[in-house]
Design a protein around this motif. Structure first.
Motif, short mmCIF file in Angstrom:
data_model
loop_
_atom_site.label_atom_id
_atom_site.label_comp_id
_atom_site.label_asym_id
_atom_site.label_seq_id
_atom_site.Cartn_x
_atom_site.Cartn_y
_atom_site.Cartn_z
N GLY A 1 -45.47 -13.89 -7.17
CA GLY A 1 -45.05 -12.63 -6.55
C GLY A 1 -43.69 -12.72 -5.91
N LYS A 2 -43.26 -13.93 -5.51
CA LYS A 2 -41.98 -14.10 -4.86
C LYS A 2 -41.37 -15.43 -5.26
CE LYS A 2 -42.04 -14.70 -0.39
NZ LYS A 2 -41.22 -15.92 -0.28
N PRO B 1 -39.60 -14.31 -10.64
CA PRO B 1 -40.51 -13.83 -9.60
C PRO B 1 -40.68 -12.31 -9.67
CG PRO B 1 -38.75 -15.22 -8.70
CD PRO B 1 -38.38 -14.91 -10.10
N GLY B 2 -41.79 -11.83 -9.17
CA GLY B 2 -42.00 -10.39 -9.05
C GLY B 2 -42.61 -9.75 -10.27
N THR B 3 -42.47 -8.43 -10.33
CA THR B 3 -42.98 -7.63 -11.46
C THR B 3 -41.88 -6.67 -11.87
OG1 THR B 3 -43.97 -6.09 -9.86
CG2 THR B 3 -45.40 -7.79 -10.76
N SER B 4 -40.98 -7.15 -12.71
CA SER B 4 -39.78 -6.40 -13.05
C SER B 4 -39.77 -5.99 -14.52
CB SER B 4 -38.55 -7.26 -12.75
OG SER B 4 -38.60 -8.46 -13.53
N SER C 1 -46.72 -14.73 1.09
CA SER C 1 -46.76 -15.11 -0.31
C SER C 1 -48.04 -14.61 -0.97
CB SER C 1 -46.66 -16.63 -0.45
OG SER C 1 -46.76 -17.02 -1.80
N ASP D 1 -47.81 -10.96 -1.84
CA ASP D 1 -47.03 -10.70 -3.06
C ASP D 1 -47.85 -11.01 -4.31
OD1 ASP D 1 -44.77 -9.79 -1.78
OD2 ASP D 1 -43.90 -11.78 -1.57
N ARG E 1 -50.16 -8.25 -5.38
CA ARG E 1 -49.52 -7.24 -6.23
C ARG E 1 -49.37 -7.74 -7.66
NH1 ARG E 1 -47.26 -6.23 -1.14
NH2 ARG E 1 -45.73 -7.91 -1.27
N GLU E 2 -49.19 -9.06 -7.80
CA GLU E 2 -49.09 -9.64 -9.15
C GLU E 2 -50.42 -9.49 -9.89
OE1 GLU E 2 -46.13 -11.16 -11.50
OE2 GLU E 2 -45.93 -11.21 -9.34
#
Length: 271
Positions: A23-24, A136-139, A168, A171, A174-175
């Motif tokens: 997530g990060k 990292p993240g959801t892009s 963490s 995040d 959300r992943e």
């Protein structure tokens, strides 16, 4: 249509594709991806490792593969092999940059085009596993990966990496939602940097909090694969481009990594 067929052709030689998500940044996602790839190789598997973290391509340095050249043939790109037996094949934008300090300053469409090319044009040649290290993240990059992999039938799922801290874990929550929305199975969650095991007395000290990853896995009803303790030898091994699990096979961290690899093998192959 031709690109889709080429994608299927290259991926038809890969039995199992696994995404590594976080997530990060800063949670050790690339470190976990490398250790999983090396662990699968040690288990006798032929492994591919694809680095699609375009702005932070750290894998070539961590595997001591910097300054290696990527070659092209009529069928596409030939990955860089990390060993003489060619059991670990690696592809990263890091191989295409002039030097390690060069920044990738691209807008989304160019990043997506590069990722699509990685997924369509690399000749993996008979791999048991392909581990994909994502940003990292959801892009947009993640959506590009998922859309391209949907054309094949060998995406087994995602490994989610977190550290014990609440920020963490939030995040990664959300992943998990991202995986559910895109239909990606979650193979399990790994809590990285989970305590520090003293090399002298083997006592574990929780440098950060503990149990956040395991609690989230229970809450989200996804498998918890295990905790990986902090180990200075792991950090140094990655700095030197050496295989930590082979050099320090009896350490608690290496034992934890081996256990996680076996759980993944059991989930994917039933072994």
């Amino acid at each position: 249509m031709e690109a889709a067929e080429q994608n299927k052709k290259h991926f038809s030689s890969v039995k199992n594709v696994i995404l590594v998500l976080s997530g990060k940044g800063g949670v050790g996602k690339s470190t976990v991806a490398i250790q999983l790839a090396l662990g699968l190789k040690h288990a006798g598997k032929r492994v591919g490792l694809l680095d699609v973290d375009l702005c932070g391509p750290s894998i070539p340095r961590m595997l001591n593969l910097e300054n290696q050249d990527v070659h092209q043939c009529p069928e596409g790109w030939v990955p860089v092999f990390a060993d003489t037996e060619q059991r670990l094949a690696v592809m990263s934008i890091g191989f295409l940059l002039q030097n390690r300090d060069e920044a990738v300053v691209w807008r989304g469409p160019k990043k997506n085009a590069m990722i699509k090319q990685f997924l369509e044009d690399v000749m993996w040649t008979e791999r048991d596993f392909l581990v994909i290290d994502t940003p990292p993240g959801t892009s947009d990059e993640h959506i590009t990966v998922v859309e391209n992999l949907r054309r094949c039938d060998n995406l087994r799922g995602a490994i989610l990496v977190t550290t014990p801290q609440a920020v963490s874990v939030g995040d990664v929550r959300r992943e998990i939602t991202f995986c559910k929305k895109t239909g990606i199975p979650v193979l399990g969650l790994v809590e990285n940097m989970s305590g520090f095991v003293c090399p002298h007395c083997s006592e574990c000290t929780n440098v950060f909090s503990k149990g956040g990853g395991e609690g989230l896995a229970e809450e989200a009803k996804v498998p918890f694969l295990g905790c990986i303790p902090l180990d200075p030898n792991l950090t140094q091994s990655l700095e030197d481009g050496q295989n930590f699990s082979q050099l320090f096979s009896q350490s608690p961290t290496a034992t934890a990594i081996s256990s996680i690899v076996q759980k993944i093998l059991s989930a994917v192959e039933g072994s």
